[in-house]
Motif scaffolding. Structure first.
Motif, PDB file in Angstrom:
ATOM      1  N   GLY A   1     -41.194   7.071   0.564  1.00  0.00           N
ATOM      2  CA  GLY A   1     -42.700   6.617   1.236  1.00  0.00           C
ATOM      3  C   GLY A   1     -43.335   6.435  -0.517  1.00  0.00           C
ATOM      4  O   GLY A   1     -44.765   5.948  -0.259  1.00  0.00           O
ATOM      5  N   THR A   2     -42.482   5.962  -1.110  1.00  0.00           N
ATOM      6  CA  THR A   2     -43.457   5.176  -1.808  1.00  0.00           C
ATOM      7  C   THR A   2     -42.560   4.234  -2.573  1.00  0.00           C
ATOM      8  O   THR A   2     -42.711   2.768  -2.645  1.00  0.00           O
ATOM      9  CB  THR A   2     -43.030   6.578  -3.610  1.00  0.00           C
ATOM     10  N   LEU A   3     -41.064   4.177  -3.202  1.00  0.00           N
ATOM     11  CA  LEU A   3     -39.709   3.160  -3.419  1.00  0.00           C
ATOM     12  C   LEU A   3     -39.708   2.522  -1.885  1.00  0.00           C
ATOM     13  O   LEU A   3     -38.770   1.070  -1.488  1.00  0.00           O
ATOM     14  CB  LEU A   3     -38.857   3.308  -3.799  1.00  0.00           C
ATOM     15  N   THR A   4     -39.730   3.829  -0.333  1.00  0.00           N
ATOM     16  CA  THR A   4     -38.731   3.230   0.653  1.00  0.00           C
ATOM     17  C   THR A   4     -39.869   2.779   1.885  1.00  0.00           C
ATOM     18  O   THR A   4     -41.354   3.575   1.114  1.00  0.00           O
ATOM     19  CB  THR A   4     -38.163   3.675   0.766  1.00  0.00           C
ATOM     20  N   GLU A   5     -40.047   2.098   2.897  1.00  0.00           N
ATOM     21  CA  GLU A   5     -40.908   2.443   3.073  1.00  0.00           C
ATOM     22  C   GLU A   5     -41.592   3.405   3.776  1.00  0.00           C
ATOM     23  O   GLU A   5     -42.253   3.123   4.324  1.00  0.00           O
ATOM     24  CB  GLU A   5     -39.812   1.833   5.040  1.00  0.00           C
TER      25      GLU A   5
ATOM     26  N   LEU B   1     -35.464   2.082   4.781  1.00  0.00           N
ATOM     27  CA  LEU B   1     -35.040   1.096   4.284  1.00  0.00           C
ATOM     28  C   LEU B   1     -35.843   0.381   2.553  1.00  0.00           C
ATOM     29  O   LEU B   1     -36.690   1.343   2.905  1.00  0.00           O
ATOM     30  CB  LEU B   1     -35.145   0.054   4.379  1.00  0.00           C
ATOM     31  N   PRO B   2     -35.808   0.915   1.941  1.00  0.00           N
ATOM     32  CA  PRO B   2     -36.857  -0.143   0.158  1.00  0.00           C
ATOM     33  C   PRO B   2     -38.032  -0.791   0.875  1.00  0.00           C
ATOM     34  O   PRO B   2     -37.583  -1.823   1.496  1.00  0.00           O
ATOM     35  CB  PRO B   2     -36.007  -0.581  -0.369  1.00  0.00           C
TER      36      PRO B   2
ATOM     37  N   THR C   1     -36.196  12.070  -7.578  1.00  0.00           N
ATOM     38  CA  THR C   1     -35.896  11.586  -5.697  1.00  0.00           C
ATOM     39  C   THR C   1     -35.043  13.501  -4.862  1.00  0.00           C
ATOM     40  O   THR C   1     -34.872  13.688  -5.500  1.00  0.00           O
ATOM     41  CB  THR C   1     -35.561  11.275  -4.646  1.00  0.00           C
ATOM     42  N   GLY C   2     -35.835  13.857  -3.978  1.00  0.00           N
ATOM     43  CA  GLY C   2     -35.068  15.171  -3.927  1.00  0.00           C
ATOM     44  C   GLY C   2     -33.824  14.998  -2.573  1.00  0.00           C
ATOM     45  O   GLY C   2     -33.069  15.828  -2.290  1.00  0.00           O
ATOM     46  N   ASP C   3     -33.276  13.728  -2.560  1.00  0.00           N
ATOM     47  CA  ASP C   3     -32.471  13.382  -1.476  1.00  0.00           C
ATOM     48  C   ASP C   3     -31.286  12.955  -2.441  1.00  0.00           C
ATOM     49  O   ASP C   3     -30.671  13.406  -3.873  1.00  0.00           O
ATOM     50  CB  ASP C   3     -32.576  11.549  -1.638  1.00  0.00           C
ATOM     51  N   ASN C   4     -30.332  12.897  -1.873  1.00  0.00           N
ATOM     52  CA  ASN C   4     -28.866  13.267  -2.045  1.00  0.00           C
ATOM     53  C   ASN C   4     -28.517  12.426  -3.640  1.00  0.00           C
ATOM     54  O   ASN C   4     -28.714  11.104  -3.363  1.00  0.00           O
ATOM     55  CB  ASN C   4     -27.396  13.261  -1.359  1.00  0.00           C
ATOM     56  N   ALA C   5     -27.185  12.492  -4.183  1.00  0.00           N
ATOM     57  CA  ALA C   5     -27.138  10.944  -5.558  1.00  0.00           C
ATOM     58  C   ALA C   5     -26.320  10.003  -4.870  1.00  0.00           C
ATOM     59  O   ALA C   5     -27.208   9.197  -4.983  1.00  0.00           O
ATOM     60  CB  ALA C   5     -26.159  11.791  -6.241  1.00  0.00           C
ATOM     61  N   ARG C   6     -25.720  10.249  -3.842  1.00  0.00           N
ATOM     62  CA  ARG C   6     -25.015   9.189  -2.973  1.00  0.00           C
ATOM     63  C   ARG C   6     -26.230   7.956  -2.474  1.00  0.00           C
ATOM     64  O   ARG C   6     -26.889   6.570  -2.771  1.00  0.00           O
ATOM     65  CB  ARG C   6     -24.255   8.982  -2.019  1.00  0.00           C
ATOM     66  N   THR C   7     -27.036   8.634  -1.400  1.00  0.00           N
ATOM     67  CA  THR C   7     -28.348   8.174  -1.065  1.00  0.00           C
ATOM     68  C   THR C   7     -29.063   7.439  -1.969  1.00  0.00           C
ATOM     69  O   THR C   7     -29.445   6.418  -1.902  1.00  0.00           O
ATOM     70  CB  THR C   7     -28.780   9.166  -0.337  1.00  0.00           C
ATOM     71  N   ALA C   8     -29.305   8.110  -3.134  1.00  0.00           N
ATOM     72  CA  ALA C   8     -30.405   7.726  -4.290  1.00  0.00           C
ATOM     73  C   ALA C   8     -29.912   6.209  -5.234  1.00  0.00           C
ATOM     74  O   ALA C   8     -30.639   5.731  -5.883  1.00  0.00           O
ATOM     75  CB  ALA C   8     -30.874   8.577  -5.089  1.00  0.00           C
ATOM     76  N   ALA C   9     -28.864   7.021  -5.034  1.00  0.00           N
ATOM     77  CA  ALA C   9     -28.196   5.832  -6.333  1.00  0.00           C
ATOM     78  C   ALA C   9     -28.245   4.092  -5.017  1.00  0.00           C
ATOM     79  O   ALA C   9     -27.941   3.037  -5.898  1.00  0.00           O
ATOM     80  CB  ALA C   9     -26.708   5.763  -6.472  1.00  0.00           C
ATOM     81  N   ALA C  10     -27.686   4.571  -4.083  1.00  0.00           N
ATOM     82  CA  ALA C  10     -27.919   3.118  -3.013  1.00  0.00           C
ATOM     83  C   ALA C  10     -28.913   2.305  -3.281  1.00  0.00           C
ATOM     84  O   ALA C  10     -29.663   1.283  -3.626  1.00  0.00           O
ATOM     85  CB  ALA C  10     -27.476   3.402  -1.580  1.00  0.00           C
ATOM     86  N   VAL C  11     -30.521   3.680  -2.929  1.00  0.00           N
ATOM     87  CA  VAL C  11     -31.904   2.702  -3.059  1.00  0.00           C
ATOM     88  C   VAL C  11     -31.655   2.368  -4.051  1.00  0.00           C
ATOM     89  O   VAL C  11     -32.014   1.251  -4.011  1.00  0.00           O
ATOM     90  CB  VAL C  11     -32.556   3.883  -2.424  1.00  0.00           C
ATOM     91  N   ALA C  12     -31.936   2.878  -5.081  1.00  0.00           N
ATOM     92  CA  ALA C  12     -32.293   2.279  -6.070  1.00  0.00           C
ATOM     93  C   ALA C  12     -31.321   1.327  -6.880  1.00  0.00           C
ATOM     94  O   ALA C  12     -31.599   0.762  -7.484  1.00  0.00           O
ATOM     95  CB  ALA C  12     -31.383   3.638  -7.542  1.00  0.00           C
ATOM     96  N   THR C  13     -30.476   0.427  -6.702  1.00  0.00           N
ATOM     97  CA  THR C  13     -29.855  -0.492  -6.975  1.00  0.00           C
ATOM     98  C   THR C  13     -30.298  -1.394  -5.789  1.00  0.00           C
ATOM     99  O   THR C  13     -30.544  -2.861  -6.701  1.00  0.00           O
ATOM    100  CB  THR C  13     -28.308  -0.139  -6.179  1.00  0.00           C
ATOM    101  N   ASP C  14     -30.900  -1.445  -5.046  1.00  0.00           N
ATOM    102  CA  ASP C  14     -31.769  -2.125  -3.992  1.00  0.00           C
ATOM    103  C   ASP C  14     -32.209  -2.623  -4.957  1.00  0.00           C
ATOM    104  O   ASP C  14     -32.598  -3.583  -4.844  1.00  0.00           O
ATOM    105  CB  ASP C  14     -31.551  -1.750  -2.754  1.00  0.00           C
TER     106      ASP C  14
END
Length: 751
Positions: free
Chosen positions: A446-450, A564-565, A587-600
């Protein structure tokens, strides 16, 4: 007088204070109010309002009586009209000063020209020329300068002195000495003496022309000051004036025309092209482009249709809409943002508190200095005229007004410009905190993502169980406001009743559905079967958010969601880096999802991301960064972000976020645009720099001007011009914030 009861059982009031002419006046009103038991007060000289917090047993009339006993006027301010009343008061003040300034200029110019001509060409002096000068000067000294005399008299009656005391004494002293010179006999010289040499040194003569020019200068300074303060407050006033007067409401089969202040939550309102939406609402019928520029600062109209939320104060550009109101009146987003700005304009910066303490003793000190100057010049063997002229210059050149205006006008201009851009800063603490921020921590969802998650896949533990898995999960999530819960509830086609609904902090939600305990969350109650664990890892690596669904302790399956970001997230992160700030993600999300969004979005997954963080973990991370010496800004939008927003040195809430997040933040973004974070940071920094330069100028001016005047290097004419220009400089410097432009978005760095 407006009243709001705060959570501590105390009452907050706003009082319009009339008759304040300098920072010393504001300080006196504040001290008068705080002498009442159980009362704390701040007085804003720029808006001419006192903001009072007191216990329930304080009669509001006591506050007004106390202000009036101190020699000032006081009247009530309504909550909904406070900003408009400020604007009206400033407009009336500017109009009165304009009239007096016009008359002063019409009299001072011919008087100065006559004096100059008679100084340069003594043969032109005619019998009775002194009486002509007196006739021209009398209206100036009396009617034009009356605001100074009236304020000085009020102060004298209440045994206090203000800036107007200095001006009034100076004008009357110069006029009185002129009358002495006229009636004592002997040769009389025009006040300008030997031409324009009076600009460089004091001398004997008829000082009516100098008094006239000084009064004109002072009135000009006051007029431009009032006009500039009016302009500084106009942004928020223009925002509030977008409110609608009458609306068309559907009641049954009838369309009624009613005043907008009678709207109720849940009313159906017809909005035609060109009309302003009267309250926060949801579109029921129709499609249109909505111009939200005046409220959020967005330059491009946004298309809306059934189900879309619209904000009160925005304008329907081209379509017929039927909307259902959700928040009306004082609860609307526009009213809430207006209250944020009004509250911000009452705050006091730390540097301004020092200036206020100086102003409290400034006027008495100047009176002592002027008396000492007069006596000192007489003891040195100088003529009485020279001693009088020098003492008058000391009285007139002193200017605590610039000190008093340094912070309020900058905050007025900064918050007003922010409101135009959809950036709402809550006051001086936000400006001061932003100055030293070096790290910006973002929430993800809701902040970095839609923040509009959608179910991308349903993976049951047993084949064929997709519908049952989604039905049970949707029933539990029906009571959740989290984006994940809303997406799952929307995807579930069949409804089921849930009992004993419980939020499990950092894990998910739980409830009884048809007698079975259902847990939906990031962490399953039991270990996942090997097949589901492999699928979960693959989905998370691809950037999906995966939640597990347990029923009575057994894993029923997984639900994958995508969020999506934001399209502007990567640019916002790059812009912040360009400002010298380090962006991080929590984020409270898991590390793999967080890494994917952070990279984007351009955040380093290895060093700048903390995943699987509970609300308590977010607070702990912010505190750890602070202990390491960082000044931290936190950007979030959810209830689970409120604690971190409050703990951070600077809290920034996305305007579409929850009430808890908005209340806890120092800056609220009214725009649905993440690049507004950089704009808010830069505006706060610019405003704080303006405050510092204003105070530096004000202190420097008085430090230099008073010794020059006391040593005879400034005449009353030059002193009056300098005094007027010092206040005008501070105000115009603050108004430059109205031309603030957000930093251009920086293209995201290539991954």
């Amino acid at each position: 007088m407006s009243a709001i009861v705060d959570t501590a059982g105390r009452r907050a009031y706003t009082v319009q204070v009339g008759g304040m002419t300098c920072a010393a006046c504001a300080g006196r009103v504040a001290r008068t109010l705080t002498k009442l038991e159980g009362v704390t007060a701040t007085v804003n000289y720029a808006t001419e309002q006192a903001h009072v917090v007191c216990t329930d047993d304080i009669d509001p009339r006591m506050l007004i009586d106390a202000i009036e006993r101190a020699g000032y006027e006081a009247r009530r301010v309504d909550d909904t009209a406070a900003t408009s009343q400020v604007g009206n008061t400033l407009a009336q003040r500017a109009g009165d000063l304009r009239r007096r300034l016009v008359v002063a200029a019409m009299l001072a110019v011919p008087l100065a020209d006559l004096s100059l001509a008679l100084s340069l060409f003594p043969e032109l002096r005619f019998p009775g020329w002194t009486w002509v000068c007196l006739a021209l000067a009398a209206p100036l000294v009396g009617w034009c300068a009356w605001p100074f005399h009236a304020a000085a008299w009020r102060g004298l009656r209440h045994r206090t002195a203000t800036m107007d005391t200095l001006i009034s004494i100076g004008v009357l002293a110069a006029t009185g000495w002129t009358l002495v010179v006229m009636f004592r006999g002997g040769p009389v010289e025009p006040g300008l003496g030997a031409g324009w040499s009076a600009l460089a040194r004091a001398g004997d003569g008829l000082y009516l022309d100098v008094v006239a020019i000084v009064v004109a200068f002072l009135l000009a300074g006051r007029f431009f000051e009032a006009q500039s303060k009016q302009r500084a407050a106009s942004a928020m006033r223009a925002l509030l004036e977008r409110s609608v007067v009458d609306v068309d409401v559907v009641r049954g089969d009838v369309v009624l025309r009613i005043p907008a202040d009678r709207l109720l939550s849940g009313d159906l309102v017809i909005v035609r092209p060109g009309q302003t939406i009267p309250a926060d609402a949801v579109v029921v019928e129709g499609r249109a482009a909505i111009d939200a520029g005046a409220v959020t600062g967005e330059s491009v109209p946004r298309d809306v249709g059934p189900g879309d939320a619209v904000v009160g104060g925005t304008r329907d550009v081209d379509g017929l809409l039927v909307v259902r109101t959700t928040r009306v009146g004082a609860d609307s987003r526009l009213a809430r943002m207006a209250r944020l700005v009004e509250s911000a304009q009452t705050t006091t910066a730390n540097a301004q508190r020092l200036a206020d303490r100086v102003c409290a003793v400034f006027v008495p000190a100047v009176l002592v200095l002027a008396s000492g100057t007069f006596v000192g010049w007489l003891l040195a063997g100088n003529p009485v005229a020279t001693a009088v002229s020098t003492a008058v210059a000391v009285l007139i050149v002193a200017c605590p007004c610039a000190l008093g205006l340094a912070t309020p006008t900058a905050i007025l201009a900064g918050t007003g410009r922010g409101a135009q851009l959809g950036l709402f800063l809550k006051g001086a603490p936000a400006f001061e905190a932003t100055r030293s921020v070096d790290t910006v921590v973002f929430d993800k969802t809701g902040t970095l993502t839609e923040g509009r998650m959608q179910v991308a896949g349903v993976i049951p533990a047993e084949p064929g169980g997709e519908d049952e898995l989604l039905r049970l999960a949707g029933a539990v999530e029906h009571g959740s406001e989290h984006p994940i819960g809303v997406a799952i509830a929307a995807a579930a086609t069949a409804a089921a009743r849930v009992d004993d609904f419980t939020v499990v902090p950092g894990a998910g939600v739980s409830g009884l559905v048809e007698g079975r305990r259902v847990l939906v969350g990031r962490s399953a109650g039991t270990p996942l079967p090997a097949g589901l664990a492999v699928r979960r890892q693959a989905l998370e690596t691809a950037g999906a958010t995966v939640v597990a669904v347990d029923v009575d302790g057994s894993t029923l399956g997984l639900i994958a969601l995508t969020d999506l970001p934001r399209p502007d997230a990567a640019s916002a992160v790059a812009t912040l880096r360009g400002l010298g700030l380090t962006p991080l993600m929590l984020t409270g999300d898991n590390a793999r999802t967080a890494a994917a969004v952070a990279t984007d979005v351009g955040i380093d997954p290895a060093d700048e991301v903390t995943a699987e963080a509970s609300p308590e973990d977010k607070v702990a991370v912010v505190r750890r960064l602070q202990q390491e010496g960082h000044r931290v800004a936190f950007v979030g939008d959810g209830i689970n972000d409120a604690a971190a927003l409050a703990v951070a040195d600077l809290g920034i809430a996305v305007g579409r976020g929850t009430d808890a997040a908005i209340d806890a933040a120092d800056i609220v973004l009214g725009r649905d645009d993440l690049t507004a974070v950089a704009a808010a940071v830069e505006l706060a920094r610019r405003t704080h720099r303006t405050i510092r330069w204003n105070l530096l100028w004000a202190f420097g001016y008085n430090t230099a001007a008073l010794p020059l005047a006391a040593s005879g290097l400034l005449t009353p004419l030059v002193a009056g011009a300098a005094m007027a220009l010092s206040s005008v400089f501070v105000v115009t410097h603050s108004l430059a914030l109205g031309r603030f432009r957000p930093p251009p978005p920086t293209p995201p760095r290539e991954q």
